[in-house]
Design a protein around this motif. Structure first.
Motif, PDB file in Angstrom:
ATOM      1  N   ALA A 159       0.830  -1.207   0.000  1.00 25.26           N
ATOM      2  CA  ALA A 159       0.000   0.000   0.000  1.00 25.26           C
ATOM      3  C   ALA A 159       0.866   1.259   0.000  1.00 25.26           C
ATOM      4  CB  ALA A 159      -0.937  -0.001   1.199  1.00 25.26           C
ATOM      5  N   ARG A 160       1.917   1.251   0.810  1.00 20.36           N
ATOM      6  CA  ARG A 160       2.819   2.410   0.865  1.00 20.36           C
ATOM      7  C   ARG A 160       3.529   2.617  -0.473  1.00 20.36           C
ATOM      8  NH1 ARG A 160       7.216   2.342   5.146  1.00 20.36           N
ATOM      9  NH2 ARG A 160       7.691   4.287   4.051  1.00 20.36           N
ATOM     10  N   LEU A 161       4.020   1.521  -1.039  1.00 19.72           N
ATOM     11  CA  LEU A 161       4.732   1.614  -2.310  1.00 19.72           C
ATOM     12  C   LEU A 161       3.801   2.110  -3.410  1.00 19.72           C
ATOM     13  CD1 LEU A 161       7.176   1.139  -4.152  1.00 19.72           C
ATOM     14  CD2 LEU A 161       6.453  -1.262  -4.343  1.00 19.72           C
ATOM     15  N   GLN A 162       2.596   1.550  -3.475  1.00 19.76           N
ATOM     16  CA  GLN A 162       1.672   1.946  -4.527  1.00 19.76           C
ATOM     17  C   GLN A 162       1.236   3.396  -4.377  1.00 19.76           C
ATOM     18  OE1 GLN A 162      -1.356  -1.148  -4.484  1.00 19.76           O
ATOM     19  NE2 GLN A 162      -0.197  -2.376  -5.957  1.00 19.76           N
ATOM     20  N   ASP A 163       1.113   3.871  -3.161  1.00 22.63           N
ATOM     21  CA  ASP A 163       0.797   5.290  -2.952  1.00 22.63           C
ATOM     22  C   ASP A 163       1.885   6.174  -3.567  1.00 22.63           C
ATOM     23  OD1 ASP A 163      -1.583   4.807  -1.681  1.00 22.63           O
ATOM     24  OD2 ASP A 163      -0.788   5.085   0.355  1.00 22.63           O
ATOM     25  N   LEU A 164       3.138   5.790  -3.347  1.00 23.90           N
ATOM     26  CA  LEU A 164       4.249   6.565  -3.888  1.00 23.90           C
ATOM     27  C   LEU A 164       4.289   6.482  -5.409  1.00 23.90           C
ATOM     28  CD1 LEU A 164       6.823   8.232  -3.611  1.00 23.90           C
ATOM     29  CD2 LEU A 164       8.084   6.091  -3.172  1.00 23.90           C
TER      30      LEU A 164
END
Length: 466
Positions: free
Chosen positions: A388-393
Protein backbone atom coordinates in the motif's frame (compact mmCIF):
# COMPACT_ATOMS: atom_id res chain seq x y z
CA UNK A 1 6.56 -10.21 -17.62
CA UNK A 2 4.92 -9.53 -14.33
CA UNK A 3 1.51 -8.13 -15.08
CA UNK A 4 -2.01 -8.80 -13.88
CA UNK A 5 -4.08 -11.42 -15.64
CA UNK A 6 -6.32 -9.83 -18.23
CA UNK A 7 -8.96 -11.10 -20.59
CA UNK A 8 -8.96 -9.63 -24.07
CA UNK A 9 -11.09 -10.05 -27.19
CA UNK A 10 -9.30 -12.03 -29.80
CA UNK A 11 -8.63 -11.96 -33.50
CA UNK A 12 -11.35 -10.68 -35.78
CA UNK A 13 -12.83 -12.88 -38.50
CA UNK A 14 -10.74 -13.39 -41.66
CA UNK A 15 -12.43 -11.97 -44.73
CA UNK A 16 -13.97 -14.46 -47.09
CA UNK A 17 -14.54 -17.07 -44.34
CA UNK A 18 -17.31 -19.50 -45.15
CA UNK A 19 -20.50 -19.36 -43.13
CA UNK A 20 -20.48 -23.10 -42.48
CA UNK A 21 -16.96 -23.11 -41.02
CA UNK A 22 -16.26 -23.93 -37.39
CA UNK A 23 -15.84 -21.11 -34.91
CA UNK A 24 -13.12 -20.67 -32.27
CA UNK A 25 -13.24 -18.49 -29.16
CA UNK A 26 -9.86 -17.72 -27.58
CA UNK A 27 -9.75 -16.39 -24.03
CA UNK A 28 -6.40 -14.77 -23.34
CA UNK A 29 -4.85 -14.38 -19.91
CA UNK A 30 -1.72 -12.46 -19.03
CA UNK A 31 0.88 -10.53 -20.91
CA UNK A 32 1.23 -9.06 -24.39
CA UNK A 33 3.07 -12.17 -25.58
CA UNK A 34 -0.04 -14.22 -24.90
CA UNK A 35 -2.09 -11.70 -26.89
CA UNK A 36 0.34 -12.18 -29.78
CA UNK A 37 0.28 -15.97 -29.38
CA UNK A 38 -3.52 -16.02 -29.42
CA UNK A 39 -3.54 -14.16 -32.70
CA UNK A 40 -1.07 -16.61 -34.22
CA UNK A 41 -3.12 -19.59 -32.99
CA UNK A 42 -6.12 -18.04 -34.68
CA UNK A 43 -4.07 -17.73 -37.88
CA UNK A 44 -3.02 -21.40 -37.66
CA UNK A 45 -6.64 -22.48 -37.18
CA UNK A 46 -7.92 -20.38 -40.09
CA UNK A 47 -6.34 -22.92 -42.44
CA UNK A 48 -8.43 -25.60 -40.76
CA UNK A 49 -11.65 -23.71 -41.51
CA UNK A 50 -12.03 -21.98 -38.13
CA UNK A 51 -13.43 -18.48 -37.88
CA UNK A 52 -12.57 -16.45 -34.79
CA UNK A 53 -15.56 -15.31 -32.76
CA UNK A 54 -15.92 -13.04 -29.73
CA UNK A 55 -19.10 -14.88 -28.67
CA UNK A 56 -18.28 -18.05 -26.73
CA UNK A 57 -21.82 -19.32 -27.22
CA UNK A 58 -21.18 -19.57 -30.97
CA UNK A 59 -17.90 -21.44 -30.62
CA UNK A 60 -17.22 -25.02 -31.64
CA UNK A 61 -13.77 -24.75 -30.03
CA UNK A 62 -12.81 -22.79 -26.91
CA UNK A 63 -9.13 -22.22 -26.22
CA UNK A 64 -7.85 -20.88 -22.91
CA UNK A 65 -4.47 -19.28 -23.54
CA UNK A 66 -3.14 -19.22 -20.00
CA UNK A 67 -0.62 -17.34 -17.87
CA UNK A 68 1.27 -18.77 -14.88
CA UNK A 69 2.80 -15.58 -13.49
CA UNK A 70 0.23 -14.57 -10.94
CA UNK A 71 -0.81 -16.41 -7.79
CA UNK A 72 -3.48 -19.10 -8.18
CA UNK A 73 -3.34 -18.83 -11.98
CA UNK A 74 -3.93 -22.58 -12.35
CA UNK A 75 -6.92 -22.44 -9.98
CA UNK A 76 -8.55 -19.81 -12.18
CA UNK A 77 -8.05 -21.99 -15.23
CA UNK A 78 -9.63 -25.03 -13.55
CA UNK A 79 -12.54 -22.86 -12.47
CA UNK A 80 -13.07 -21.74 -16.08
CA UNK A 81 -12.84 -25.35 -17.25
CA UNK A 82 -15.61 -26.28 -14.82
CA UNK A 83 -17.92 -23.79 -16.50
CA UNK A 84 -16.94 -25.04 -19.95
CA UNK A 85 -17.76 -28.60 -18.90
CA UNK A 86 -21.41 -27.63 -18.54
CA UNK A 87 -21.38 -26.03 -21.99
CA UNK A 88 -19.89 -29.16 -23.50
CA UNK A 89 -22.57 -31.37 -21.96
CA UNK A 90 -25.30 -29.11 -23.34
CA UNK A 91 -23.74 -29.18 -26.82
CA UNK A 92 -23.40 -32.95 -26.77
CA UNK A 93 -27.07 -33.23 -25.86
CA UNK A 94 -27.79 -31.23 -29.02
CA UNK A 95 -25.51 -33.44 -31.09
CA UNK A 96 -23.07 -30.57 -31.75
CA UNK A 97 -19.30 -30.61 -31.55
CA UNK A 98 -17.72 -28.62 -28.74
CA UNK A 99 -13.98 -28.99 -28.11
CA UNK A 100 -11.94 -27.51 -25.27
CA UNK A 101 -8.23 -26.71 -25.41
CA UNK A 102 -5.78 -25.30 -22.88
CA UNK A 103 -2.70 -23.50 -24.19
CA UNK A 104 0.01 -21.30 -22.75
CA UNK A 105 2.09 -21.44 -19.59
CA UNK A 106 -0.37 -23.24 -17.29
CA UNK A 107 -0.67 -25.90 -20.00
CA UNK A 108 3.12 -26.20 -20.06
CA UNK A 109 3.37 -26.42 -16.27
CA UNK A 110 0.40 -28.74 -15.62
CA UNK A 111 0.41 -30.98 -18.71
CA UNK A 112 -1.23 -34.33 -18.01
CA UNK A 113 -2.60 -33.02 -14.72
CA UNK A 114 -5.08 -30.91 -16.69
CA UNK A 115 -6.45 -33.99 -18.43
CA UNK A 116 -6.71 -35.78 -15.09
CA UNK A 117 -8.54 -32.96 -13.32
CA UNK A 118 -10.63 -31.83 -16.29
CA UNK A 119 -11.84 -34.90 -18.23
CA UNK A 120 -13.65 -32.74 -20.81
CA UNK A 121 -10.45 -31.09 -22.08
CA UNK A 122 -9.50 -32.38 -25.52
CA UNK A 123 -6.13 -30.70 -26.14
CA UNK A 124 -3.34 -29.34 -23.92
CA UNK A 125 -0.66 -27.50 -25.87
CA UNK A 126 2.35 -25.51 -24.69
CA UNK A 127 3.53 -22.07 -25.85
CA UNK A 128 6.35 -23.59 -27.93
CA UNK A 129 4.12 -26.03 -29.82
CA UNK A 130 0.96 -24.14 -30.71
CA UNK A 131 1.92 -24.30 -34.40
CA UNK A 132 0.99 -28.00 -34.07
CA UNK A 133 -2.50 -27.13 -32.82
CA UNK A 134 -4.27 -28.15 -36.07
CA UNK A 135 -2.74 -31.66 -35.92
CA UNK A 136 -3.60 -31.98 -32.25
CA UNK A 137 -7.23 -31.09 -32.94
CA UNK A 138 -7.43 -33.66 -35.72
CA UNK A 139 -6.22 -36.33 -33.29
CA UNK A 140 -8.68 -35.15 -30.65
CA UNK A 141 -11.52 -35.28 -33.14
CA UNK A 142 -10.60 -38.92 -33.65
CA UNK A 143 -11.04 -39.61 -29.95
CA UNK A 144 -7.49 -39.10 -28.66
CA UNK A 145 -6.89 -36.64 -25.83
CA UNK A 146 -3.69 -34.81 -26.69
CA UNK A 147 -0.94 -33.29 -24.57
CA UNK A 148 1.82 -31.57 -26.56
CA UNK A 149 4.12 -29.67 -24.23
CA UNK A 150 7.52 -30.85 -25.44
CA UNK A 151 9.82 -28.05 -26.51
CA UNK A 152 9.66 -28.08 -30.29
CA UNK A 153 12.87 -28.84 -32.16
CA UNK A 154 11.58 -27.01 -35.23
CA UNK A 155 11.09 -23.24 -35.41
CA UNK A 156 7.40 -22.78 -34.71
CA UNK A 157 7.35 -19.40 -36.46
CA UNK A 158 8.50 -21.01 -39.71
CA UNK A 159 5.54 -23.39 -39.50
CA UNK A 160 2.89 -20.74 -38.83
CA UNK A 161 0.94 -19.39 -41.79
CA UNK A 162 0.85 -15.74 -42.75
CA UNK A 163 -1.93 -13.88 -40.98
CA UNK A 164 -5.07 -13.76 -43.15
CA UNK A 165 -6.56 -10.47 -44.21
CA UNK A 166 -8.94 -9.35 -41.49
CA UNK A 167 -12.18 -7.48 -41.53
CA UNK A 168 -13.33 -5.01 -38.90
CA UNK A 169 -11.68 -1.81 -37.66
CA UNK A 170 -8.20 -1.02 -38.89
CA UNK A 171 -5.53 -2.22 -36.48
CA UNK A 172 -2.82 0.43 -36.35
CA UNK A 173 -0.71 -1.04 -33.52
CA UNK A 174 0.65 -4.57 -33.47
CA UNK A 175 2.71 -6.92 -31.32
CA UNK A 176 5.61 -8.90 -32.77
CA UNK A 177 7.41 -11.55 -30.73
CA UNK A 178 11.15 -11.50 -31.41
CA UNK A 179 12.50 -13.44 -28.42
CA UNK A 180 11.14 -16.11 -26.10
CA UNK A 181 12.25 -17.78 -22.91
CA UNK A 182 14.57 -16.76 -20.10
CA UNK A 183 17.99 -17.85 -18.83
CA UNK A 184 18.05 -15.54 -15.81
CA UNK A 185 16.34 -17.89 -13.28
CA UNK A 186 15.14 -15.26 -10.85
CA UNK A 187 14.16 -17.22 -7.75
CA UNK A 188 10.56 -15.92 -7.77
CA UNK A 189 9.78 -16.64 -11.43
CA UNK A 190 8.31 -19.61 -13.31
CA UNK A 191 9.08 -18.34 -16.82
CA UNK A 192 12.26 -20.39 -17.43
CA UNK A 193 10.28 -23.53 -16.56
CA UNK A 194 7.23 -22.73 -18.72
CA UNK A 195 8.78 -20.86 -21.67
CA UNK A 196 12.20 -22.52 -21.78
CA UNK A 197 15.61 -21.02 -22.41
CA UNK A 198 16.22 -17.82 -24.34
CA UNK A 199 15.65 -18.17 -28.07
CA UNK A 200 15.83 -15.37 -30.63
CA UNK A 201 14.01 -15.29 -33.95
CA UNK A 202 16.20 -14.67 -37.03
CA UNK A 203 16.55 -11.09 -38.22
CA UNK A 204 15.15 -11.72 -41.69
CA UNK A 205 12.09 -13.49 -40.29
CA UNK A 206 11.33 -10.54 -37.98
CA UNK A 207 11.80 -7.96 -40.72
CA UNK A 208 9.50 -9.89 -43.06
CA UNK A 209 6.74 -10.13 -40.46
CA UNK A 210 7.13 -6.44 -39.58
CA UNK A 211 6.85 -5.46 -43.24
CA UNK A 212 3.66 -7.50 -43.58
CA UNK A 213 2.19 -5.89 -40.47
CA UNK A 214 2.90 -2.44 -41.93
CA UNK A 215 1.37 -3.44 -45.25
CA UNK A 216 -1.74 -4.52 -43.31
CA UNK A 217 -2.03 -1.06 -41.73
CA UNK A 218 0.16 -1.12 -38.61
CA UNK A 219 1.88 2.17 -37.90
CA UNK A 220 3.33 1.14 -34.51
CA UNK A 221 4.93 -2.20 -33.64
CA UNK A 222 5.86 -3.37 -30.13
CA UNK A 223 8.61 -6.01 -30.05
CA UNK A 224 7.98 -8.65 -27.42
CA UNK A 225 10.09 -11.07 -25.42
CA UNK A 226 10.38 -12.42 -21.91
CA UNK A 227 13.78 -10.72 -21.98
CA UNK A 228 13.40 -8.82 -25.22
CA UNK A 229 16.72 -7.01 -24.95
CA UNK A 230 18.47 -10.38 -24.82
CA UNK A 231 17.61 -10.72 -28.54
CA UNK A 232 20.62 -11.51 -30.68
CA UNK A 233 21.10 -12.52 -34.27
CA UNK A 234 23.49 -12.58 -37.20
CA UNK A 235 23.89 -9.83 -39.80
CA UNK A 236 24.40 -10.28 -43.53
CA UNK A 237 28.14 -10.74 -43.08
CA UNK A 238 27.79 -12.93 -39.99
CA UNK A 239 28.35 -10.18 -37.43
CA UNK A 240 26.67 -10.46 -34.05
CA UNK A 241 23.65 -8.20 -33.68
CA UNK A 242 21.67 -7.12 -30.63
CA UNK A 243 18.28 -5.54 -30.08
CA UNK A 244 19.66 -2.08 -30.82
CA UNK A 245 20.77 -3.26 -34.27
CA UNK A 246 17.35 -4.81 -34.85
CA UNK A 247 15.65 -1.51 -33.98
CA UNK A 248 17.89 0.39 -36.40
CA UNK A 249 16.95 -2.09 -39.17
CA UNK A 250 13.21 -1.99 -38.45
CA UNK A 251 13.23 1.81 -38.39
CA UNK A 252 14.09 1.69 -42.11
CA UNK A 253 10.73 0.09 -43.03
CA UNK A 254 8.65 2.63 -44.99
CA UNK A 255 5.38 3.46 -43.25
CA UNK A 256 6.47 2.24 -39.81
CA UNK A 257 6.17 5.34 -37.65
CA UNK A 258 6.71 3.98 -34.15
CA UNK A 259 8.64 1.24 -32.38
CA UNK A 260 8.46 0.02 -28.78
CA UNK A 261 9.77 -3.07 -26.95
CA UNK A 262 9.06 -4.92 -23.71
CA UNK A 263 10.05 -6.51 -21.30
CA UNK A 264 13.71 -5.72 -20.62
CA UNK A 265 16.27 -6.92 -18.12
CA UNK A 266 18.83 -4.42 -16.77
CA UNK A 267 21.70 -6.83 -17.45
CA UNK A 268 20.94 -6.84 -21.18
CA UNK A 269 20.74 -3.06 -21.67
CA UNK A 270 23.88 -2.50 -23.78
CA UNK A 271 25.45 0.59 -25.37
CA UNK A 272 24.01 -0.08 -28.82
CA UNK A 273 20.48 -0.21 -27.43
CA UNK A 274 21.01 3.01 -25.48
CA UNK A 275 22.34 4.58 -28.70
CA UNK A 276 19.13 3.54 -30.46
CA UNK A 277 17.14 5.53 -27.90
CA UNK A 278 19.34 8.52 -28.67
CA UNK A 279 19.27 8.22 -32.46
CA UNK A 280 15.89 6.80 -33.54
CA UNK A 281 12.89 9.10 -33.52
CA UNK A 282 10.76 6.06 -34.39
CA UNK A 283 11.75 4.49 -31.04
CA UNK A 284 9.30 5.88 -28.51
CA UNK A 285 10.71 7.49 -25.33
CA UNK A 286 9.26 4.89 -22.98
CA UNK A 287 11.12 2.02 -21.32
CA UNK A 288 9.83 -0.75 -19.08
CA UNK A 289 12.89 -1.76 -17.04
CA UNK A 290 12.00 -3.93 -14.01
CA UNK A 291 14.20 -3.72 -10.92
CA UNK A 292 12.00 -5.65 -8.39
CA UNK A 293 13.72 -4.31 -5.25
CA UNK A 294 15.96 -1.52 -4.06
CA UNK A 295 17.80 -3.73 -1.55
CA UNK A 296 21.03 -5.37 -2.68
CA UNK A 297 20.47 -8.17 -0.17
CA UNK A 298 17.04 -8.96 -1.61
CA UNK A 299 18.25 -8.56 -5.20
CA UNK A 300 20.90 -11.19 -4.46
CA UNK A 301 18.30 -13.51 -2.93
CA UNK A 302 16.16 -12.98 -6.05
CA UNK A 303 19.18 -13.86 -8.24
CA UNK A 304 18.78 -10.62 -10.17
CA UNK A 305 22.59 -10.29 -10.51
CA UNK A 306 22.63 -6.51 -10.43
CA UNK A 307 22.80 -4.04 -7.56
CA UNK A 308 20.52 -1.10 -6.90
CA UNK A 309 23.26 1.44 -7.58
CA UNK A 310 24.05 -0.25 -10.90
CA UNK A 311 20.39 0.04 -11.89
CA UNK A 312 20.27 3.73 -10.95
CA UNK A 313 23.50 4.39 -12.89
CA UNK A 314 22.00 2.61 -15.92
CA UNK A 315 18.89 4.78 -15.73
CA UNK A 316 21.09 7.89 -15.62
CA UNK A 317 22.93 6.76 -18.79
CA UNK A 318 19.63 6.12 -20.58
CA UNK A 319 18.25 9.51 -19.55
CA UNK A 320 21.43 11.22 -20.73
CA UNK A 321 20.92 9.62 -24.13
CA UNK A 322 17.17 10.36 -24.24
CA UNK A 323 16.23 13.09 -21.73
CA UNK A 324 12.49 12.85 -22.41
CA UNK A 325 12.27 9.11 -21.72
CA UNK A 326 9.62 7.83 -19.31
CA UNK A 327 10.49 4.89 -17.06
CA UNK A 328 8.25 2.03 -16.02
CA UNK A 329 9.18 -0.75 -13.62
CA UNK A 330 8.16 -3.87 -11.70
CA UNK A 331 8.37 -4.29 -7.93
CA UNK A 332 7.85 -7.24 -5.60
CA UNK A 333 7.35 -6.50 -1.91
CA UNK A 334 7.57 -9.02 0.87
CA UNK A 335 10.10 -11.36 -0.72
CA UNK A 336 11.25 -13.93 1.88
CA UNK A 337 13.56 -12.29 4.36
CA UNK A 338 12.69 -8.71 3.41
CA UNK A 339 13.17 -6.48 6.43
CA UNK A 340 11.86 -2.98 7.07
CA UNK A 341 15.28 -1.68 6.02
CA UNK A 342 15.15 -3.64 2.76
CA UNK A 343 11.72 -2.22 1.98
CA UNK A 344 12.86 1.33 2.78
CA UNK A 345 15.70 0.80 0.28
CA UNK A 346 13.07 0.07 -2.36
CA UNK A 347 11.18 3.23 -1.45
CA UNK A 348 14.43 5.21 -1.68
CA UNK A 349 15.16 3.81 -5.14
CA UNK A 350 11.69 4.78 -6.34
CA UNK A 351 12.21 8.29 -5.02
CA UNK A 352 15.53 8.47 -6.87
CA UNK A 353 14.41 7.07 -10.23
CA UNK A 354 10.90 8.58 -10.40
CA UNK A 355 8.63 6.39 -12.50
CA UNK A 356 5.95 7.43 -14.96
CA UNK A 357 4.26 4.07 -14.46
CA UNK A 358 4.93 0.86 -12.55
CA UNK A 359 3.54 -2.55 -11.62
CA UNK A 360 3.85 -3.70 -8.01
CA UNK A 361 2.86 -6.93 -6.31
CA UNK A 362 3.03 -8.82 -3.05
CA UNK A 363 5.37 -11.79 -3.28
CA UNK A 364 3.53 -15.06 -3.74
CA UNK A 365 5.18 -18.48 -3.78
CA UNK A 366 5.34 -20.17 -7.16
CA UNK A 367 5.62 -23.96 -6.83
CA UNK A 368 8.81 -25.28 -8.38
CA UNK A 369 10.78 -22.05 -7.96
CA UNK A 370 13.67 -21.68 -5.46
CA UNK A 371 11.82 -18.85 -3.71
CA UNK A 372 9.05 -21.22 -2.66
CA UNK A 373 11.51 -23.13 -0.45
CA UNK A 374 13.03 -20.10 1.27
CA UNK A 375 12.49 -19.66 4.98
CA UNK A 376 11.55 -16.41 6.71
CA UNK A 377 8.40 -15.80 4.65
CA UNK A 378 6.98 -12.32 5.31
CA UNK A 379 3.54 -12.21 7.00
CA UNK A 380 0.66 -11.27 4.69
CA UNK A 381 -0.28 -8.26 6.80
CA UNK A 382 3.23 -6.85 6.54
CA UNK A 383 3.27 -7.43 2.78
CA UNK A 384 -0.07 -5.69 2.39
CA UNK A 385 1.04 -2.65 4.39
CA UNK A 386 4.27 -2.32 2.42
CA UNK A 387 2.49 -2.73 -0.91
CA UNK A 388 0.00 0.00 0.00
CA UNK A 389 2.82 2.41 0.86
CA UNK A 390 4.73 1.61 -2.31
CA UNK A 391 1.67 1.95 -4.53
CA UNK A 392 0.80 5.29 -2.95
CA UNK A 393 4.25 6.56 -3.89
CA UNK A 394 4.16 5.12 -7.40
CA UNK A 395 0.69 6.55 -8.02
CA UNK A 396 1.85 9.96 -6.81
CA UNK A 397 4.75 9.83 -9.28
CA UNK A 398 2.45 8.69 -12.09
CA UNK A 399 0.11 11.63 -11.43
CA UNK A 400 3.03 14.05 -11.33
CA UNK A 401 4.35 12.77 -14.64
CA UNK A 402 0.91 13.06 -16.24
CA UNK A 403 0.50 16.59 -14.94
CA UNK A 404 3.94 17.52 -16.28
CA UNK A 405 2.60 16.75 -19.76
CA UNK A 406 -0.05 19.49 -19.57
CA UNK A 407 0.78 22.22 -22.06
CA UNK A 408 3.08 20.01 -24.14
CA UNK A 409 2.51 19.59 -27.86
CA UNK A 410 3.00 16.00 -28.96
CA UNK A 411 2.46 13.66 -31.89
CA UNK A 412 -0.52 11.39 -31.21
CA UNK A 413 -1.24 8.14 -33.05
CA UNK A 414 -5.02 7.74 -33.23
CA UNK A 415 -6.04 4.16 -32.42
CA UNK A 416 -9.78 3.90 -31.77
CA UNK A 417 -13.04 5.85 -31.38
CA UNK A 418 -13.80 7.56 -28.09
CA UNK A 419 -17.06 7.58 -26.18
CA UNK A 420 -18.22 10.96 -27.45
CA UNK A 421 -19.10 11.88 -31.07
CA UNK A 422 -16.00 13.05 -32.90
CA UNK A 423 -13.72 11.90 -30.10
CA UNK A 424 -10.75 9.66 -30.87
CA UNK A 425 -8.30 7.95 -28.52
CA UNK A 426 -4.61 7.55 -29.13
CA UNK A 427 -1.37 6.85 -27.29
CA UNK A 428 1.19 9.44 -26.38
CA UNK A 429 4.88 8.71 -27.02
CA UNK A 430 4.96 7.75 -23.30
CA UNK A 431 2.19 5.16 -23.71
CA UNK A 432 -0.54 7.20 -22.03
CA UNK A 433 -4.08 7.07 -23.34
CA UNK A 434 -5.06 10.46 -24.80
CA UNK A 435 -8.59 11.65 -25.63
CA UNK A 436 -8.98 14.29 -28.35
CA UNK A 437 -11.83 15.85 -30.31
CA UNK A 438 -10.56 15.23 -33.85
CA UNK A 439 -13.54 15.23 -36.22
CA UNK A 440 -11.40 15.78 -39.33
CA UNK A 441 -8.95 12.96 -38.50
CA UNK A 442 -9.25 9.20 -38.67
CA UNK A 443 -7.82 6.13 -37.02
CA UNK A 444 -4.23 5.61 -38.10
CA UNK A 445 -3.44 9.29 -38.45
CA UNK A 446 -0.63 10.84 -36.43
CA UNK A 447 -1.71 14.35 -35.47
CA UNK A 448 -0.21 17.20 -33.52
CA UNK A 449 -2.09 17.84 -30.26
CA UNK A 450 -1.64 19.95 -27.14
CA UNK A 451 -2.26 18.28 -23.76
CA UNK A 452 -4.86 20.25 -21.84
CA UNK A 453 -5.64 18.12 -18.79
CA UNK A 454 -4.64 14.94 -16.92
CA UNK A 455 -7.21 12.52 -15.53
CA UNK A 456 -6.67 9.51 -13.26
CA UNK A 457 -6.03 7.13 -16.16
CA UNK A 458 -5.68 9.24 -19.29
CA UNK A 459 -4.81 12.61 -20.76
CA UNK A 460 -7.01 15.08 -22.63
CA UNK A 461 -5.89 17.12 -25.60
CA UNK A 462 -6.94 19.49 -28.34
CA UNK A 463 -5.73 19.55 -31.93
CA UNK A 464 -2.79 21.93 -32.10
CA UNK A 465 -3.03 24.89 -34.43
CA UNK A 466 -0.85 24.44 -37.48
Amino acid sequence: MTQDIVTLPEAVVPTGAKSNSRKVFIKTYGCQMNVYDSGRMSDALAGEGYEATEDMQQADLVLLNTCHIREKAADKVYSALGRLRDMKKAREAEGREFMIGVAGCVAQAEGEEILRRAPDVDVVIGPQTYHRLPQALRKARGGERVVDTDYAVEDKFEHLPDAPKRSGPRIVTAFLTVQEGCDKFCTFCVVPYTRGSEVSRPLAQIVTEAEKLVQAGAREITLLGQNVNAWHGAGQTGEDLGLGDLLYRLSEIPGLARLRYTTSHPRDMDDRLIDAHRDLRTLMPYLHLPVQSGSDRILKAMNRRHKAAEYVALVERIRTARPDIALSGDFIVGFPGETDADFEATMALVETVRYAQAYSFKYSTRPGTPGADLEDQVPEGVKAERLARLQDLLLKQQREFAESCIGKTIDLLLEKPGRMPGQLIGRSPWLQSVNVDAKTSQIGDIINVRITAAGPNSLFAEVAES
